[in-house]
Design a protein around this motif. Structure first.
Motif, PDB file in Angstrom:
ATOM      1  N   ALA B  63       0.863  -1.260   0.046  1.00 36.90           N
ATOM      2  CA  ALA B  63      -0.110  -0.039  -0.010  1.00 36.90           C
ATOM      3  C   ALA B  63       0.909   1.271   0.309  1.00 36.90           C
ATOM      4  N   ASP B  64       0.433   2.414  -0.495  1.00 37.27           N
ATOM      5  CA  ASP B  64       1.219   3.479  -0.821  1.00 37.27           C
ATOM      6  C   ASP B  64       1.029   4.482   0.548  1.00 37.27           C
ATOM      7  N   VAL B  65       2.224   4.564   1.177  1.00 32.07           N
ATOM      8  CA  VAL B  65       1.973   5.234   2.377  1.00 32.07           C
ATOM      9  C   VAL B  65       2.671   6.412   2.482  1.00 32.07           C
ATOM     10  N   THR B  66       2.878   6.784   1.215  1.00 33.57           N
ATOM     11  CA  THR B  66       3.843   8.157   1.047  1.00 33.57           C
ATOM     12  C   THR B  66       3.579   9.369   1.984  1.00 33.57           C
ATOM     13  N   GLY B  67       2.137   9.769   1.845  1.00 29.39           N
ATOM     14  CA  GLY B  67       2.005  10.921   2.453  1.00 29.39           C
ATOM     15  C   GLY B  67       1.399  10.778   4.131  1.00 29.39           C
ATOM     16  N   VAL B  68       1.182   9.312   4.512  1.00 31.85           N
ATOM     17  CA  VAL B  68       0.782   8.967   5.718  1.00 31.85           C
ATOM     18  C   VAL B  68       1.632   9.474   6.747  1.00 31.85           C
ATOM     19  N   ALA B  69       0.909  10.226   7.937  1.00 30.00           N
ATOM     20  CA  ALA B  69       1.601  10.640   8.836  1.00 30.00           C
ATOM     21  C   ALA B  69       2.240   9.557   9.864  1.00 30.00           C
ATOM     22  N   VAL B  70       3.193   9.709  10.370  1.00 28.35           N
ATOM     23  CA  VAL B  70       4.154   8.901  11.134  1.00 28.35           C
ATOM     24  C   VAL B  70       3.262   8.157  12.158  1.00 28.35           C
ATOM     25  N   GLN B  71       2.389   8.824  12.896  1.00 26.71           N
ATOM     26  CA  GLN B  71       1.410   8.512  13.871  1.00 26.71           C
ATOM     27  C   GLN B  71       0.579   7.153  13.532  1.00 26.71           C
ATOM     28  N   LYS B  72       0.394   7.266  12.113  1.00 28.96           N
ATOM     29  CA  LYS B  72      -0.440   6.306  11.662  1.00 28.96           C
ATOM     30  C   LYS B  72       0.276   4.982  11.202  1.00 28.96           C
ATOM     31  N   ARG B  73       1.498   5.139  11.075  1.00 29.85           N
ATOM     32  CA  ARG B  73       2.139   3.826  10.459  1.00 29.85           C
ATOM     33  C   ARG B  73       2.804   2.850  11.222  1.00 29.85           C
ATOM     34  N   ASN B  74       2.638   2.888  12.624  1.00 29.18           N
ATOM     35  CA  ASN B  74       3.044   1.924  13.634  1.00 29.18           C
ATOM     36  C   ASN B  74       4.428   1.720  13.275  1.00 29.18           C
ATOM     37  N   VAL B  75       5.212   2.858  13.867  1.00 31.55           N
ATOM     38  CA  VAL B  75       6.678   2.726  13.496  1.00 31.55           C
ATOM     39  C   VAL B  75       7.097   2.890  15.077  1.00 31.55           C
ATOM     40  N   ALA B  76       8.366   2.292  15.073  1.00 29.06           N
ATOM     41  CA  ALA B  76       9.136   2.509  16.608  1.00 29.06           C
ATOM     42  C   ALA B  76      10.327   3.234  16.200  1.00 29.06           C
ATOM     43  N   MET B  77      10.935   4.213  17.031  1.00 32.32           N
ATOM     44  CA  MET B  77      12.415   4.451  16.759  1.00 32.32           C
ATOM     45  C   MET B  77      13.178   4.366  17.834  1.00 32.32           C
ATOM     46  N   VAL B  78      14.463   4.286  17.896  1.00 33.88           N
ATOM     47  CA  VAL B  78      15.325   4.157  18.926  1.00 33.88           C
ATOM     48  C   VAL B  78      16.359   5.218  18.656  1.00 33.88           C
ATOM     49  N   TYR B  79      16.864   6.098  19.450  1.00 30.74           N
ATOM     50  CA  TYR B  79      17.869   7.113  18.927  1.00 30.74           C
ATOM     51  C   TYR B  79      19.290   6.867  19.771  1.00 30.74           C
ATOM     52  N   GLN B  80      20.076   7.678  19.377  1.00 38.02           N
ATOM     53  CA  GLN B  80      21.482   7.530  19.929  1.00 38.02           C
ATOM     54  C   GLN B  80      21.365   8.060  21.492  1.00 38.02           C
ATOM     55  N   GLN B  81      20.715   8.824  21.480  1.00 44.79           N
ATOM     56  CA  GLN B  81      20.286   9.697  22.878  1.00 44.79           C
ATOM     57  C   GLN B  81      19.281   8.706  23.432  1.00 44.79           C
ATOM     58  N   PHE B  82      19.564   8.482  24.752  1.00 40.92           N
ATOM     59  CA  PHE B  82      18.580   7.775  25.577  1.00 40.92           C
ATOM     60  C   PHE B  82      17.255   8.523  25.820  1.00 40.92           C
ATOM     61  N   ILE B  83      16.172   8.421  25.000  1.00 44.73           N
ATOM     62  CA  ILE B  83      15.019   9.113  25.137  1.00 44.73           C
ATOM     63  C   ILE B  83      14.029   8.306  25.658  1.00 44.73           C
ATOM     64  N   ASN B  84      13.693   8.840  27.206  1.00 47.44           N
ATOM     65  CA  ASN B  84      12.618   8.225  27.837  1.00 47.44           C
ATOM     66  C   ASN B  84      11.913   9.337  28.640  1.00 47.44           C
ATOM     67  N   TYR B  85      10.876   9.046  29.124  1.00 48.58           N
ATOM     68  CA  TYR B  85       9.967   9.830  30.008  1.00 48.58           C
ATOM     69  C   TYR B  85      10.558  10.092  31.351  1.00 48.58           C
ATOM     70  N   PRO B  86      11.240  11.255  31.634  1.00 46.30           N
ATOM     71  CA  PRO B  86      12.071  11.380  32.663  1.00 46.30           C
ATOM     72  C   PRO B  86      11.418  11.215  34.308  1.00 46.30           C
ATOM     73  N   ALA B  87       9.979  11.555  34.122  1.00 45.24           N
ATOM     74  CA  ALA B  87       9.217  11.449  35.501  1.00 45.24           C
ATOM     75  C   ALA B  87       8.665  10.319  35.622  1.00 45.24           C
ATOM     76  N   LEU B  88       8.540   9.195  34.711  1.00 45.97           N
ATOM     77  CA  LEU B  88       7.762   8.017  34.803  1.00 45.97           C
ATOM     78  C   LEU B  88       8.801   7.002  35.111  1.00 45.97           C
ATOM     79  N   THR B  89       8.280   5.980  35.830  1.00 42.34           N
ATOM     80  CA  THR B  89       9.260   4.868  35.936  1.00 42.34           C
ATOM     81  C   THR B  89       9.567   3.894  34.772  1.00 42.34           C
ATOM     82  N   VAL B  90      10.304   3.058  34.935  1.00 40.16           N
ATOM     83  CA  VAL B  90      10.821   2.255  33.796  1.00 40.16           C
ATOM     84  C   VAL B  90       9.616   1.446  33.522  1.00 40.16           C
ATOM     85  N   TYR B  91       8.598   1.043  34.356  1.00 42.99           N
ATOM     86  CA  TYR B  91       7.573   0.250  34.252  1.00 42.99           C
ATOM     87  C   TYR B  91       6.564   1.163  33.354  1.00 42.99           C
TER      88      TYR B  91
END
Lengths: 356, 356, 288
Positions: B63-91
């Motif tokens: 299916a052509d997803v060229t213009g489909v927003a990232v929120q709708k694509r079921n994509v996960a990303m992990v970056y070089q910087q450790f990006i987590n929610y600082p106020a939330l527990t690991v759980y």
């Protein structure tokens, strides 16, 4: 250039440390030779940066003294200690040209302009940036900037020591090779005392004459790269140096025989083990030969990493890693032999020497 | 399957990504290998839908997803910087994508515990990310990507900010952890050794172009052109320019070496020969070794092996030889080249016949 | 950083567009409309062409007010920027002092303009004000109602008191973003305090300084409330800035046409000067 004496140095970040665990640096008592290239190697939190900052004068140790050529410098500032430092991220003066960056430490010390010019030009030649001397330093690549940081240290030919704090972190792999060998060449050429902090074993081993392996606030071993590789004095050194690290397997010693599960290996001496000691056998993946003779193994996985293959296998119920050449062919019922000269025996994680 | 058909990205009249065709299958691990600024991150952003391509289309499972927003694509990303929610527990950090998706509490709890177990985070579930080590923080980010059950998981140099040994461990775990999920994994790195350890497929990138795509070990052993060969070599490759005439490569005034059988198909004329540093040795390892002479520069010892930097006919070479060889600078040494693994490239940079 | 492409983004922007249309574009067009017409009330308008613009550009009153504005903005920038940098440099970088200083600095910014004016108007009064009374008791002849210089000093001091904190906070934000390694390197290189400022702190503060200068320039050039409350533009016309003159013309004399023309000229001057500042201050990025 100077000989660096670390006289019973301990350091804790908080006041009134109660236990050993409160010390970021537990006890360091060593003397580093004038003109030596030392690497401080260890995982993050092992105290290597703390030790570097104590040498540079950024931190005052909680206990102990630091001496340069026998003179106590514990209470001197960074500036008074006359050292140079290269940081993890290139520190350059953005608004200055490359030339002015190199001239900066000299001009600050009131050196006459003709001398400044001569030394800056020499240094530009050495770090291979002559063609860039009139460029704004801001516009250079990371490796060029890092060379400027280095040049700013080297241009003062009276420094006591040059300190490196993970200087290749932001450099691309290809440039790492070039910079690393250049560093080594500078060292050979000028004979500076150099201290290099890193978590990367390849950098540490290739750079240093003596590698200082740190773990949990302590120095666990100081040795040449070959010593660390062949005779790790602690299982941590065995694990941390080499990739994959040393195979460490629970074992039992009876006289001059060591047994791994059902397999027995004859030793040429009887290691001294006290009753109740936790005994382990260490053998590096590079010293295990795979073929038709020896102890039977089951191969679980083979990773082809280009110039060699990493074989993951099971030996007497223990997982082991074996490094094999890229051209290896496996027999149908693979067996392994250990290089007898490469066996290390550990009691409670510390190596049991032949003489002990 | 993720397909990029003639996807290009232009910024300010310049190609950041040249027109690219790439198809990635479900359940595969795909490495994007290239130096800084070669376009790895740009390509990932196009895959994720964070950027819209200037031209071309992106298809997902046909299916052509060229213009489909990232929120709708079921994509996960992990970056070089450790990006987590600082106020939330690991759980809660791990649970967050499932909470957004509106999963029921029992499912969330089961999935969080499973992911935590896989990534060895179970003891830390009640902590906040700032109280964790770098490796644990990145594992938390990875666990979050894992429970999202995304069909495309993008990892942009996820291990670059970790200690060398931690990298080694996570690198080994990653393919195993993600293998079962059936998603497409894309992993960007600057390090050839990392690509080799991860295995899977590799696309080499240079200046916004994919120069080659295929099974990792194939790309390493049989690079299609010089650029790929250089990108995928750590330590760097060695080169000589030779002229082939009949059964020999002439490389200096009078010297020549016999053309190995696998290169017999190379037409006569100028050819660039490339080989890896470990194919040079101080002793002849096979009957196919050719003898050469070079000037040494500096030796680096890794404990078990030595890198010897040298000049051959004005060109920089590196030899990787087993054992410890501390050779004085500016010495003429005799070398043996294992010709079975030579690669040959034409004047246009294309591979003529790859090493066997 | 490139932006995410998404069609729906336009819907999110729409309210802002409407707001800008009603708050800026439509009033501005109304002003343009007034500036080319004359009216005597009763909604009767006559075409006046560029007459009002001619009048203004040839009016001594306008040029004098403009000169006052330029002088005022110059003094404000010359005082607040160096003072702001100086205070920022001397603020603590860690410990309990940080929040204390930040709150102290933020306090004047929280006070409304007219209150600031009123505070200083009372503070400086010779009869009942603490400042005015103290100065008089010390034998210093200070009276902002009578003496133009005193009026100016009062307005300037008031603005410096009110707004230097903004410069301080911006510069402080720039300073704390400098990694420690830079200071260490400078120590090792034997750099003097001045060199550290000149080659590390100033370059790293450049971007926030640009914003500080622009904000303080625009704001000081549009000054209205404080002098209006304290001096009402006097004594004489000595503190009649463009904005005060404009209000006098528009509201006091109800000359809508000239006032509209004046607003446009005023607006264009601010736009032009801001553009010049911006270009000059960013040009050093592009050189070499």
């Amino acid at each position: 250039m100077a000989r660096i004496t670390l006289d019973h140095i301990r350091h804790a970040y908080g006041p009134n440390p109660k236990s050993d665990a409160a010390y970021a640096l537990r006890e360091v008592d060593h003397e580093w030779a004038d003109g030596g290239a030392y690497a401080l190697l260890g995982p993050s939190g092992c105290g290597k940066t703390t030790l570097l900052n104590i040498i540079s004068g950024l931190l005052q140790p909680s206990h102990g003294r630091i001496l340069f050529d026998g003179n106590d410098v514990t209470n001197l500032s960074t500036q008074e200690r006359n050292i140079a430092q290269v940081f993890q991220f290139p520190v350059i003066y953005d608004t200055m040209t490359v030339y002015d960056n190199l001239a900066f430490p000299l001009r600050n010390r009131g050196i006459a302009e003709p001398d400044v010019d001569r030394r800056v030009r020499e240094m530009l030649e050495i770090i291979d940036l002559s063609d860039w001397s009139n460029r704004k330093a801001q516009r250079l690549t990371a490796d060029q900037k890092q060379k400027i940081s280095l040049g700013r240290g080297l241009v003062r030919n009276d420094v006591n020591a040059i300190l490196f704090d993970e200087p290749l972190t932001v450099i691309d792999p290809h440039m790492k090779w070039v910079l690393r060998s250049q560093l080594k060449r500078f060292h050979k050429q000028f004979g500076f005392t150099m201290v290099y902090v890193t978590h990367d074993q390849t950098e540490a081993l290739t750079f240093a004459d003596k590698v200082v392996v740190m773990y949990d606030g302590q120095i666990v071993q100081i040795g040449t790269p070959a010593e660390l590789f062949e005779r790790p004095s602690h299982t941590f050194v065995g694990y941390f140096i080499g990739s994959p690290g040393m195979n460490v397997m629970p074992a039992e010693v009876h006289g001059s025989t060591i047994t791994l599960g059902s397999e027995a290996i004859a030793l040429d001496h009887a290691p001294k083990i006290a009753a109740g000691d936790k005994v382990e056998l260490g053998i590096r993946p590079e010293f295990i030969r795979i073929g038709r003779e020896g102890m039977p193994v089951t191969v679980t996985r083979v990773e082809d990493i280009g110039r060699r293959k990493i074989v993951r296998a099971n030996l007497a119920g223990q997982p082991i890693a074996i490094v094999a050449s890229e051209d290896i062919e496996f027999p149908t019922e693979p067996r392994v032999t250990f290089d007898p000269g490469a066996l290390n025996i550990y009691a409670n994680s510390w190596r049991v020497g032949r003489e002990a | 399957m993720l397909e990029m058909r003639n996807v290009a990205k232009m910024v300010g009249g310049e190609y950041h990504i040249h027109p690219t065709n790439l198809a990635l299958d479900r359940g595969t691990l795909n490495v994007l290998l290239g130096p800084t600024l070669s376009g790895k991150t740009s390509l990932m952003r196009l895959m994720a839908g964070l950027d819209r391509p200037t031209s071309g289309s992106v298809y997902f499972d046909g299916a052509d997803v060229t213009g489909v927003a990232v929120q709708k694509r079921n994509v996960a990303m992990v970056y070089q910087q450790f990006i987590n929610y600082p106020a939330l527990t690991v759980y809660e950090n791990i649970a967050s994508p499932m909470r957004i998706a509106g999963k029921d509490a029992a499912t969330i709890d089961r999935e969080v515990r499973r992911a935590a177990e896989l990534l060895r985070l179970t003891p830390y579930l009640d902590r906040t990310p700032l109280n964790l080590s770098g490796g644990q923080q990145q594992r938390t980010a990875l666990a979050r990507a894992l429970v999202k059950n995304a069909s495309l998981v993008l990892m942009d140099e996820p291990l670059a900010n970790l200690d060398y040994k931690l990298r080694e461990e996570l690198r080994e775990e990653l393919p195993k952890i993600f293998a079962q999920s059936g998603a497409i994994f894309v992993y960007a790195t600057t390090e050839p050794s990392e690509a080799l350890l991860l295995g899977g497929n590799t696309a080499t990138l240079s200046e916004g172009r994919i120069t080659q795509f295929g099974p990792t070990i194939e790309v390493y052993r049989r690079p299609a052109d010089l650029v790929t060969a250089k990108t995928f070599a750590d330590p760097p490759l060695n080169f000589i320019n030779v002229v082939k005439s009949g059964g020999s490569f002439r490389y200096q005034e009078a010297d020549s070496l016999a053309v190995p059988p696998h290169l017999s198909g190379v037409p006569d004329g100028p050819v660039t020969i490339a080989f890896h540093p470990h194919h040079l040795g101080l002793t002849a390892q096979t009957g196919n070794a050719a003898k050469l002479k070079a000037q040494t520069q500096i030796s680096e010892i890794t404990g078990s092996e030595s890198f010897v930097h040298m000049h051959y006919d004005g060109v920089r070479w590196v030899m990787l030889a087993p054992g410890i060889h501390e050779i004085d600078p500016d010495t003429e040494i005799e070398l043996f080249l294992d010709t079975r693994h030579l690669m040959a490239f034409g004047t246009d940079g294309r591979a003529i016949a790859a090493a066997a | 950083m490139e932006k995410t492409w998404n069609n729906k983004a336009w819907f999110l922007v729409l309210p802002v567009l409407l707001l800008v249309a009603f708050s800026a574009a439509i009033p501005l067009m109304t002003v343009v409309n007034y500036s080319v017409q004359d009216t005597f009330g009763n909604n009767a308008f006559f075409w006046a062409g560029t007459d009002w613009f001619d009048d203004i550009l040839h009016s001594a009153r306008f040029w004098e007010a403009l000169q006052r504005n330029l002088l005022f903005s110059f003094i404000i920038l010359a005082l607040e920027i160096p003072l702001g940098i100086f205070i920022a440099l001397n603020m603590p970088k860690k410990g309990i002092g940080v929040p204390v200083c930040l709150v102290l600095m933020a306090l004047p910014l929280l006070i409304p303009w007219n209150v600031v004016g009123t505070i200083w108007q009372v503070f400086g009064r010779v009869d009942i004000g603490l400042l005015g009374h103290t100065l008089a008791a010390l034998g210093i002849d200070y009276n902002y109602v009578r003496d133009p210089l005193d009026a100016w000093i009062t307005v300037v001091v008031m603005d410096v008191w009110h707004w230097t904190s903004l410069v301080v906070l911006l510069c402080y934000a720039g300073l704390v973003s400098i990694p420690d390694a830079y200071y260490q390197a400078a120590k090792i290189d034997g750099a003097s305090r001045w060199s550290v400022f000149r080659y590390i702190q100033l370059p790293k503060m450049k971007r926030v300084l640009l914003i500080a200068v622009l904000l303080r320039f625009m704001d000081s050039f549009m000054i209205y409330t404080e002098p209006f409350v304290v001096t009402g533009g006097g004594p004489g016309n000595s503190t009649t800035f463009l904005s005060i003159d404009l209000v006098k013309t528009a509201v006091g004399q109800f000359d809508l046409g000239p006032a509209a023309a004046m607003s446009i000229v005023y607006f264009l001057i601010i736009l032009l000067l801001s553009w010049i500042f911006y270009t000059v201050m960013t040009s050093s990025d592009a050189d070499n």
